[in-house]
Motif scaffolding. Structure first.
Motif, mmCIF file in Angstrom:
data_model
loop_
_atom_site.group_PDB
_atom_site.id
_atom_site.type_symbol
_atom_site.label_atom_id
_atom_site.label_comp_id
_atom_site.label_asym_id
_atom_site.label_seq_id
_atom_site.Cartn_x
_atom_site.Cartn_y
_atom_site.Cartn_z
ATOM 1 N N THR A 20 1.534 -74.349 4.994
ATOM 2 C CA THR A 20 0.134 -73.541 4.655
ATOM 3 C C THR A 20 -0.915 -73.135 5.688
ATOM 4 O O THR A 20 -1.250 -71.972 5.358
ATOM 5 C CB THR A 20 -0.502 -74.606 3.595
ATOM 6 N N TRP A 23 1.024 -69.899 6.755
ATOM 7 C CA TRP A 23 0.795 -68.946 5.959
ATOM 8 C C TRP A 23 -0.553 -68.093 6.171
ATOM 9 O O TRP A 23 -0.658 -67.237 6.261
ATOM 10 C CB TRP A 23 0.834 -69.573 4.344
ATOM 11 N N GLN A 24 -1.494 -69.052 6.460
ATOM 12 C CA GLN A 24 -2.872 -68.792 6.607
ATOM 13 C C GLN A 24 -2.870 -68.005 8.101
ATOM 14 O O GLN A 24 -3.655 -66.989 7.999
ATOM 15 C CB GLN A 24 -4.052 -69.939 6.638
ATOM 16 N N THR A 26 -1.030 -65.771 8.935
ATOM 17 C CA THR A 26 -0.426 -64.552 8.687
ATOM 18 C C THR A 26 -1.484 -63.703 8.116
ATOM 19 O O THR A 26 -1.200 -62.340 8.003
ATOM 20 C CB THR A 26 0.964 -64.428 7.793
ATOM 21 N N ARG A 39 -3.659 -61.620 -1.766
ATOM 22 C CA ARG A 39 -2.658 -62.591 -1.599
ATOM 23 C C ARG A 39 -2.746 -64.045 -2.006
ATOM 24 O O ARG A 39 -3.901 -64.669 -1.797
ATOM 25 C CB ARG A 39 -2.049 -62.619 -0.080
ATOM 26 N N LEU A 41 -0.720 -68.094 -2.505
ATOM 27 C CA LEU A 41 0.470 -68.823 -2.307
ATOM 28 C C LEU A 41 0.587 -70.062 -3.533
ATOM 29 O O LEU A 41 -0.567 -70.840 -3.540
ATOM 30 C CB LEU A 41 0.271 -69.500 -0.781
ATOM 31 N N TRP A 50 8.344 -72.238 -3.923
ATOM 32 C CA TRP A 50 7.024 -71.761 -3.525
ATOM 33 C C TRP A 50 7.296 -70.277 -3.980
ATOM 34 O O TRP A 50 8.182 -69.630 -4.175
ATOM 35 C CB TRP A 50 6.928 -71.792 -2.231
ATOM 36 N N ASP A 52 5.025 -66.719 -3.034
ATOM 37 C CA ASP A 52 4.193 -65.882 -2.217
ATOM 38 C C ASP A 52 3.699 -64.622 -3.128
ATOM 39 O O ASP A 52 4.741 -63.879 -3.008
ATOM 40 C CB ASP A 52 4.791 -65.652 -0.567
ATOM 41 N N PHE A 75 4.426 -63.939 12.173
ATOM 42 C CA PHE A 75 5.109 -64.245 10.885
ATOM 43 C C PHE A 75 6.253 -65.271 11.347
ATOM 44 O O PHE A 75 7.108 -65.809 10.411
ATOM 45 C CB PHE A 75 5.825 -62.914 10.146
ATOM 46 N N PHE A 78 5.903 -69.035 10.327
ATOM 47 C CA PHE A 78 5.922 -69.073 8.845
ATOM 48 C C PHE A 78 7.308 -68.799 8.344
ATOM 49 O O PHE A 78 8.008 -69.578 7.377
ATOM 50 C CB PHE A 78 5.094 -67.835 8.163
#
Length: 99
Positions: A20, A23-24, A26, A39, A41, A50, A52, A75, A78
């Motif tokens: 996570t 992800w944050q 990105t 966006r 998640l 999961w 996205d 990225f 991730f």
């Protein structure tokens, strides 16, 4: 509006909090992309899948962004946590909405 829905599982032994955070990390890049709206998640604990979910203004902007992602260094961490053999991406054109 277009929704990009990416469904996947994580690579075995990936820590959820690390994922996570990746992800944050990105988000600043995604937020600057043309046509970006929002966006989210999501995680299904029963199937360990999961999602996205990215909202875009148009199909062209969604597909252009998807084509760029793999070449953006932010990225990499991730992407390395995603089991790409489980990944399915769809671009869905909004047909109706209510509030």
């Amino acid at each position: 509006m277009v929704i990009e829905l990416v469904r996947f599982k994580l690579v075995e032994d990936t820590l959820v909090n690390e994922f996570t955070l990746a992800w944050q990390d990105t988000m600043p890049v995604v937020a600057e992309m043309s046509g970006f709206i929002k966006r989210e998640l999501m995680h299904n604990e029963e199937t360990d899948e999961w999602v996205d979910l990215v909202h875009w203004e148009s199909m062209k902007e969604a597909k252009d962004a998807a084509a760029q992602i793999s070449s953006i260094p932010a990225f990499a961490p991730f992407g390395q946590m995603i089991d790409t053999t489980t990944m399915v991406m769809s671009h869905l054109q909004q047909q109706a909405a209510s509030t």
